[in-house]
Motif scaffolding. Structure first.
Motif, PDB file in Angstrom:
ATOM      1  N   UNK A  30       0.831  -1.202   0.000  1.00 15.17           N
ATOM      2  CA  UNK A  30       0.000   0.000   0.000  1.00 15.17           C
ATOM      3  C   UNK A  30       0.868   1.255   0.000  1.00 15.17           C
ATOM      4  N   UNK A  31       1.916   1.232   0.821  1.00 12.62           N
ATOM      5  CA  UNK A  31       2.797   2.397   0.902  1.00 12.62           C
ATOM      6  C   UNK A  31       3.633   2.552  -0.361  1.00 12.62           C
ATOM      7  N   UNK A  32       3.865   1.458  -1.051  1.00 10.53           N
ATOM      8  CA  UNK A  32       4.635   1.520  -2.294  1.00 10.53           C
ATOM      9  C   UNK A  32       3.775   1.928  -3.471  1.00 10.53           C
ATOM     10  N   UNK A  33       2.471   2.085  -3.284  1.00  6.95           N
ATOM     11  CA  UNK A  33       1.523   2.348  -4.378  1.00  6.95           C
ATOM     12  C   UNK A  33       1.802   3.611  -5.198  1.00  6.95           C
ATOM     13  N   UNK A  34       2.204   4.763  -4.653  1.00  3.40           N
ATOM     14  CA  UNK A  34       2.495   5.023  -3.236  1.00  3.40           C
ATOM     15  C   UNK A  34       1.345   5.761  -2.538  1.00  3.40           C
ATOM     16  N   UNK A  35       1.002   5.304  -1.338  1.00  3.15           N
ATOM     17  CA  UNK A  35       0.060   6.003  -0.469  1.00  3.15           C
ATOM     18  C   UNK A  35       0.869   6.630   0.666  1.00  3.15           C
ATOM     19  N   UNK A  36       0.865   7.941   0.813  1.00  2.00           N
ATOM     20  CA  UNK A  36       1.607   8.555   1.926  1.00  2.00           C
ATOM     21  C   UNK A  36       1.144   7.998   3.273  1.00  2.00           C
ATOM     22  N   UNK A  37       2.062   7.888   4.198  1.00  2.00           N
ATOM     23  CA  UNK A  37       1.743   7.265   5.495  1.00  2.00           C
ATOM     24  C   UNK A  37       0.637   8.023   6.226  1.00  2.00           C
ATOM     25  N   UNK A  38       0.731   9.319   6.229  1.00  2.00           N
ATOM     26  CA  UNK A  38      -0.293  10.102   6.927  1.00  2.00           C
ATOM     27  C   UNK A  38      -1.646   9.932   6.256  1.00  2.00           C
ATOM     28  N   UNK A  39      -1.639   9.853   4.932  1.00  2.00           N
ATOM     29  CA  UNK A  39      -2.883   9.660   4.187  1.00  2.00           C
ATOM     30  C   UNK A  39      -3.489   8.300   4.500  1.00  2.00           C
ATOM     31  N   UNK A  40      -2.645   7.268   4.545  1.00  2.00           N
ATOM     32  CA  UNK A  40      -3.131   5.923   4.856  1.00  2.00           C
ATOM     33  C   UNK A  40      -3.751   5.880   6.247  1.00  2.00           C
TER      34      UNK A  40
END
Length: 284
Positions: free
Chosen positions: A113-123
């Motif tokens: 998910x983070x490599x999608x990339x989805x920013x950590x705060x957004x996730x």
């Protein structure tokens, strides 16, 4: 701009993991269906218990919320909230908030998910908002079903107050809505604990169980009268302050104090979750 800092054409961080997409993902989970089914069945179990055991009565003829359970649908809904607010409604909040990040880690899908990339705060924000929304929905399902079952079984009369007197149904419904809102706010501490633990472990049951366990410890500490005024800093001390809403004259002080304590703890726990997750090494 260097190649290292450029993003793919059309990429917008704020568009990743949309609220609706995450909501649909969570609604499809089996645990969501099971939790909703348990909450919807509880009013039927209570009604069956009253049918078998007879009309409840207060001790020494004293009028209590339980004693008025079969007076009307509104009373039945209030009683369902009373018997479930202390523990049962803690479980869906801990489940939805504690299963957010830890479940992704246990499935080894978090790094993708983070490599999608989805920013950590957004996730984290997307998962937290969906978890809180589903927790609020769980709070609403129980009294709504209880009101429908109680009205069918006992009629749609006024709300009989434990302190004496009645509230017409038109006034009783907003009071019950206020009760549900306060119960949700009072459970924000459990939500914060579960969400924070979910960012610290790869075991969803550990986050859920830890939040429930710490909530129970808070209830135990509140029962220790030797703590005196220190108990007022415990969220558990105010969990039944909503009883003040079931009086002829609405009393706000207890609910406002309880809400302030719960929100303060929750904000600190949410902040810890975001801060810790931003620096965490994601290996699963």
């Amino acid at each position: 701009m260097s190649a290292l800092t450029q993003s793919a054409p059309g990429y917008r961080a704020r568009r990743t993991l949309p609220f609706l997409v995450e909501t649909v993902r969570q609604l499809k989970r089996r645990r969501t269906l099971v939790m909703g089914l348990v909450l919807a069945l509880l009013p039927f179990v209570l009604a069956a218990a009253f049918a078998v055991g007879g009309t409840p009565g207060g001790a020494d003829g004293q009028l209590t919320l339980m004693a008025t359970a079969t007076r009307s649908g509104a009373n039945f809904a209030a009683t369902a909230l009373f018997v479930s607010a202390g523990f049962l409604l803690v479980v869906p909040v801990a489940l939805f908030c504690g299963d957010t990040v830890a479940s992704e880690a246990s499935w080894s899908s978090l790094r993708y998910l983070l490599a999608a990339p989805v920013p950590r705060s957004r996730l984290l924000l997307s998962k937290l908002l969906v978890a809180l929304w589903m927790s609020a929905a769980a709070m609403v399902v129980l009294p709504l079903v209880a009101l429908a079952v109680g009205t069918a079984a006992y009629g749609g009369g006024p709300l009989e107050l434990p302190t004496g007197g009645q509230l017409p149904l038109g006034q009783a419904l907003p009071r019950l809505a206020l009760v549900v809102a306060f119960v949700f706010v009072s459970q924000l501490v459990t939500a914060g604990l579960a969400f924070w633990l979910s960012t610290k472990t790869d075991a969803p049951l550990g986050a859920v169980g830890g939040a429930v366990g710490l909530t129970i410890i808070g209830n135990v500490l509140d029962a220790v009268t030797a703590l005196g005024d220190w108990r007022q800093f415990l969220p558990a001390h105010w969990q039944f302050a909503w009883i003040d809403a079931l009086q002829p004259q609405l009393e706000w002080s207890g609910m406002l104090k309880g809400s302030a304590v719960s929100v303060a703890y929750a904000l600190v726990l949410f902040a810890l979750a975001f801060r810790g997750f931003a620096r965490k090494d994601i290996v699963s």
